[in-house]
Write an enzyme that holds these catalytic residues in place. Structure first.
Site: not given
Ligand code: BGC
Length: 346
Positions: A104, A174, A306
């Site tokens: 991310h 998210h 997402e």
């Molecule tokens: C991921 C997860 C991760 C999370 C963190 C998600 O987009 O797929 O694996 O733990 O984000 O907030």
């Protein structure tokens, strides 16, 4: 109608909260730190207004928190294997914030920066310029994210980004949803439908390997609506690795077709997700473990959908590219439409 409803000075920065509201009382509160959806207020079957995203009570708690709660994710959503990639013959090293991989956007992603905010008629526009080399990515990336609320109880988020050198770009939001509005409930009784026949297969660190995995006849198949909990504990190699659902679904595209639909049996709140992105990560909140906010958030108390480009595409030549060429414009739009569940969707 968009208006500024709260303003606080945090560590010398102006933390702002805007409310976008329609005539039905449907509203979204967005802060300029990470572009986070602080609240998303939706009428239920009895006309009671419910907040359907987890998060904190006070807007300042998001600042510096270790969560991605309801934030813009950038420059690249999801995981990059080995926290590295090559572009135009040069290797770029990113910050490894997830088991040796990049997740991310890195150490300080777009979720954890202050954005400039402007009200533009019925839209809230957030802007952020990510410097050349920020988080290891090449190119200065100028990013704009636009939020709108329609009279049809829809929150639309559109993204636009331009770079002055070739770079990677795959932006998403998210948001963690719980359509019961009661965060003491898990989402295991909520129903989900995802229009997809394949996930991008992952290794034991959740890094896409390049293989596609057909979901037909597996617990990962959501083409017919079922509860999230129905098969989450089944014996399946991917469910075992992820501790629940945490997979990138390759969407069946089609003009006007939705990507995913979810509803809560108690509130009857239904959410339909439309996107122009090719993929969607369905995450069942497996790693939530006791963060305190509007409630105590434990495993499976919320789910995320997402929308994004193919994850780890920078390391997988067979995946459609996530490279944003110098001067090209990255655009995408995702709409979350809320209605009351009607049985014809079953
Ligand atoms: C991921 C997860 C991760 C999370 C963190 C998600 O987009 O797929 O694996 O733990 O984000 O907030």
């Amino acid at each position: 109608m968009v208006k500024l409803i709260e303003e606080k000075n945090i560590k010398g920065k102006n933390l702002l909260c805007f409310e976008l509201k329609n005539k039905n009382g449907f509203s979204a509160q967005i802060i300029n730190y990470g572009g986070r959806i602080h609240k998303l207020i939706v009428p239920d079957i009895n006309g009671v207004l419910r907040d359907v995203v987890i998060g904190f009570n006070e807007i300042e708690t998001y600042v510096g928190s270790a969560s991605y709660f309801n934030a813009i994710i950038g420059r690249t959503a999801n995981r990059i294997g080995g926290a590295a990639f090559s572009l135009n013959g040069k290797k770029y090293q990113l910050y490894a914030n997830d088991n040796g991989n990049s997740l991310h956007g890195g150490k300080i992603g777009f979720d954890s920066v202050f954005w400039d905010a402007e009200i533009d008629q019925d839209a809230l526009v957030l802007r952020y310029v990510s410097a050349d080399g920020e988080e290891g990515y090449p190119g200065k990336l100028t990013t704009e994210v636009r939020y709108r609320v329609s009279e049809e109880n829809e929150l639309a988020i559109s993204y636009r980004a331009v770079s002055d050198a070739d770079t990677l770009c795959s932006l998403t939001n998210h948001a963690y949803f719980n359509l019961s509005g009661d965060f003491g409930n898990t989402i295991l009784n909520e129903c989900m439908r995802i229009r997809s026949d394949y996930i991008t297969a992952v290794d034991d660190k959740l890094i896409p390997t390049g293989a596609l995995y057909a979901v037909k006849d597996t617990p990962l198949d959501f083409n017919s609506m079922k509860t999230i909990g129905e098969e989450i504990a089944d014996d399946n190699e991917f469910l075992r690795i992820a501790g629940g659902y945490d997979f990138n679904y390759v969407l069946k595209n089609g003009e006007g077709a939705y990507a995913a639909k979810a509803f809560d049996p108690k509130t009857c709140i239904e959410m339909t997700v439309y996107t122009d992105m090719p993929c969607l990560q369905f995450y069942s909140g497996n790693f939530l473990n006791g963060t305190k906010g509007k409630a105590v958030f434990n495993k499976n108390c919320a789910f995320c959908l997402e929308t994004q480009l193919y994850p780890n595409a920078c390391n997988i030549p067979s995946f459609p590219t996530s490279v944003l060429k110098k001067g090209d414009v990255f655009t995408s739009e995702t709409r979350y439409k809320f209605s009351l569940f009607r049985s014809e969707f079953l």
